[in-house]
Design a protein around this motif. Structure first.
Motif, mmCIF file in Angstrom:
data_model
loop_
_atom_site.group_PDB
_atom_site.id
_atom_site.type_symbol
_atom_site.label_atom_id
_atom_site.label_comp_id
_atom_site.label_asym_id
_atom_site.label_seq_id
_atom_site.Cartn_x
_atom_site.Cartn_y
_atom_site.Cartn_z
ATOM 1 N N TRP A 408 59.283 28.647 41.299
ATOM 2 C CA TRP A 408 59.358 28.604 39.837
ATOM 3 C C TRP A 408 58.499 29.651 39.126
ATOM 4 O O TRP A 408 58.982 30.301 38.186
ATOM 5 N N PRO A 409 57.239 29.844 39.500
ATOM 6 C CA PRO A 409 56.464 30.877 38.789
ATOM 7 C C PRO A 409 57.106 32.254 38.866
ATOM 8 O O PRO A 409 57.084 33.007 37.885
ATOM 9 N N GLU A 410 57.702 32.592 40.000
ATOM 10 C CA GLU A 410 58.380 33.870 40.137
ATOM 11 C C GLU A 410 59.653 33.926 39.300
ATOM 12 O O GLU A 410 59.982 34.956 38.707
ATOM 13 N N GLY A 413 58.118 32.335 35.292
ATOM 14 C CA GLY A 413 56.803 32.705 34.790
ATOM 15 C C GLY A 413 55.925 31.491 34.527
ATOM 16 O O GLY A 413 56.412 30.392 34.265
ATOM 17 N N PRO A 414 54.596 31.671 34.576
ATOM 18 C CA PRO A 414 53.659 30.537 34.429
ATOM 19 C C PRO A 414 53.707 29.883 33.053
ATOM 20 O O PRO A 414 53.463 28.676 32.936
ATOM 21 N N CYS A 417 56.408 27.421 33.063
ATOM 22 C CA CYS A 417 56.050 26.326 33.972
ATOM 23 C C CYS A 417 55.222 25.272 33.248
ATOM 24 O O CYS A 417 55.271 24.082 33.598
ATOM 25 N N ASP A 418 54.473 25.667 32.235
ATOM 26 C CA ASP A 418 53.684 24.705 31.468
ATOM 27 C C ASP A 418 54.542 23.824 30.571
ATOM 28 O O ASP A 418 54.041 22.858 29.990
ATOM 29 N N CYS A 466 48.887 21.939 44.528
ATOM 30 C CA CYS A 466 49.316 22.677 43.344
ATOM 31 C C CYS A 466 50.000 21.723 42.362
ATOM 32 O O CYS A 466 50.498 20.664 42.736
ATOM 33 N N VAL A 468 52.619 21.774 38.683
ATOM 34 C CA VAL A 468 53.348 22.451 37.625
ATOM 35 C C VAL A 468 53.224 21.571 36.388
ATOM 36 O O VAL A 468 53.579 20.399 36.418
#
Length: 541
Positions: A408-410, A413-414, A417-418, A466, A468
């Motif tokens: 997901w981050p790739e 983007g972060p 994800c938030d 980790c 998300v």
């Protein structure tokens, strides 16, 4: 027949403040007659005690039984005999697992697999990657069921050629010559793969799959499910099971509406659901009924088919397509709404969620408890609209397990994800949560699902720390309520089930291994040891 359950911790379970335990419950026939503490039992029961069956709970915990707020009945039953690829981390693992399964199944006409995660093959799915494993057709379900990876024999088995058109809302991936390359996605899975594989099964095989599904759900503590892709054949199978007394689950079904590109043809499907609903509704057939329709608005993040408001960060940098036009979707939703059917809209990307909310907002009805399924990426402004509009947030915390979100981050983007899996935000803004599992796209077990809902940690890989969207874990008792009373409320069944209250159906579970104040970590080791439905024991470990 009266049964007295004593010496336990019995939780009513409607809301967080109802989780103060009592020690005794009396069931008369199929209904709960009494809830209280041991000191009051003799006053209530008196001389009837000697004629009742007494069950000593041995200090164990009793909760309302679970109701899976979103699942796929026949597909789940069939998945129980498919080759699992959940553990596979790369193509080598996948190939060796399938090769061993093929060796173990010399008489099988097809090799059916499930649980492929697209990240494990760098989102590639080509016939050339698996053709040499076995000459028989190989069908591989993506773990989200939105994509199917096929070898050349499987494509031929389905009769897919250069001339086979892409169905509405779906894609057959092709090379520069127009030949299918092995990946079938979205609506093409529903209209090409699922019907073909179901047609290849005998009626008795399908019934056996459904029987196995019932048993697996009982063993996990469920007495009810909300089926989210009902069609004519699955419905007829469920009717057979009910007539024979083998459907010991309460089933509220949503009729799947397949996009055709033609408004009239779409509305014919809605009319089919309306006609069945007139015969099978909560008043005439409360344990097997048509609750509404289901419409899939977009795809999933992992295959870059969820509809986003801004592009994915990987090539070809698209935003993902909406499967339905707003006008076509509004016509379908309006026809169902006028007929008093609930509308369930699959929406995973933030653009799809925004569109789904807009569609439901435009309906004139009040109190219909329309719902949006998944809600995986939701812009904060839209998260606030759900409660205001009375839209049920139908969520599957098991999909937020961080061990399966590595891409997901790739992909997005972060920052986005938030926004992901904003379950607590939905709750804080007044939306009713209904928790399900989306089985067989994810494990159907309810206790690990609650663990992920609360902790936002992985139940699949306990070493994966980790997260998300770390802020959106749900308070434990609120999550438990959403998986019982919330799911019942979402389909208008809260008057008879979903919580333990006098006069309600005696649908409950006995759990071993929970402390007097249940903690999230204990959910990973606690066990359902009994499941009761209508005062009858339907499962015992």
């Amino acid at each position: 027949m009266k049964t007295i359950f004593r010496n336990g911790r019995i939780y009513q379970g409607r809301h967080a403040f109802d989780f103060d335990a009592c020690s005794c419950m009396v069931v008369e026939g199929a209904k709960i007659e009494y809830l209280g503490n041991g000191s009051g039992t003799h006053l209530r029961i008196g001389s009837e005690l000697s004629r009742a069956t007494v069950v000593d709970l041995g200090g164990r915990s009793v909760f309302p039984s679970f109701i899976d707020g979103h699942m796929h009945f026949l597909q789940f039953g069939v998945s129980l005999v498919k080759v699992g690829l959940d553990h596979c981390k790369n193509l080598e693992d996948i190939r060796s697992t399938i090769a061993q399964a093929a060796k173990d199944r010399p008489d099988a006409k097809r090799i059916l697999c499930r649980g492929w995660r697209q990240l494990s093959t760098n989102r590639q799915a080509l016939t050339t990657m698996i053709d040499d494993i076995d000459p028989r057709p190989i069908f591989i379900d993506a773990d989200d069921l939105h994509s199917e990876w096929c070898n050349s024999a499987a494509l031929a088995d389905m009769g897919i050629t250069r001339e086979t058109p892409d169905p509405a809302g779906g894609t057959i991936q092709r090379d520069e010559n127009g030949d299918a390359t092995g990946l079938i996605s979205e609506g093409a899975v529903i209209t090409l793969v699922w019907p073909h594989l179901i047609d290849c099964m005998s009626r008795e095989d399908k019934l056996n799959a459904m029987r196995a599904a019932v048993q697996a759900y009982h063993a996990s503590g469920y007495t009810g499910v909300i089926e989210m892709a009902m069609d004519k054949e699955s419905w007829e199978l469920l009717e057979d099971l009910q007539r024979s007394g083998q459907l010991r689950l309460r089933v509220a079904a949503h009729w799947i509406i397949i996009p055709t590109g033609d408004d009239a043809a779409n509305l014919v499907q809605v009319q089919d659901a309306i006609d069945l609903h007139e015969r099978y509704n909560i008043d005439s057939s409360p344990d097997l009924r048509i609750a509404g329709i289901k419409v899939i608005c977009d795809g999933v993040v992992d295959s870059c088919t969820a509809a986003l408001s801004t592009p994915y960060l990987v090539p070809p940098h698209g935003t993902g397509d909406m499967i339905w036009t707003p006008v076509a979707l509004q016509k379908v939703a309006s026809k169902a709404d006028v007929a008093h059917l609930q509308v369930a809209l699959h929406a995973i990307g933030d653009a799809a969620t925004n569109s789904a909310i807009n569609v439901l907002e435009d309906l004139a009805s009040v109190g219909r408890r329309h719902r949006i399924e998944h809600l995986e990426l939701t812009h904060p402004n839209d998260a606030k609209r759900l409660g205001k509009l009375g839209i049920t947030a139908s969520i599957q915390p098991v999909h937020s397990d961080p061990s399966i979100l590595g891409a997901w981050p790739e992909l997005i983007g972060p920052e986005r994800c938030d926004w992901a899996f904003a379950h607590q935000d939905f709750h804080d803004h007044g939306a009713q949560l209904a928790i399900g599992t989306d089985s067989p796209t994810a494990p159907h077990l309810p206790l690990p699902n609650l663990y992920v809902a609360h902790s936002r940690l992985s139940a699949r890989d306990l070493h994966d720390h980790c997260k998300v969207n770390q802020r959106s874990g749900i308070e434990l008792y609120s999550a438990w309520s959403a998986a019982t009373w919330g799911s019942a409320y979402s389909c208008f069944a809260e008057g008879t089930t979903g919580s333990l209250e006098i006069g309600k159906s005696a649908d409950f579970i006995v759990i071993d291994g929970l402390s007097s104040e249940p903690e999230a970590q204990s959910l990973l080791t606690a066990k359902v040891v009994q499941t009761w439905m209508d005062g009858q024991l339907v499962y015992e470990a």
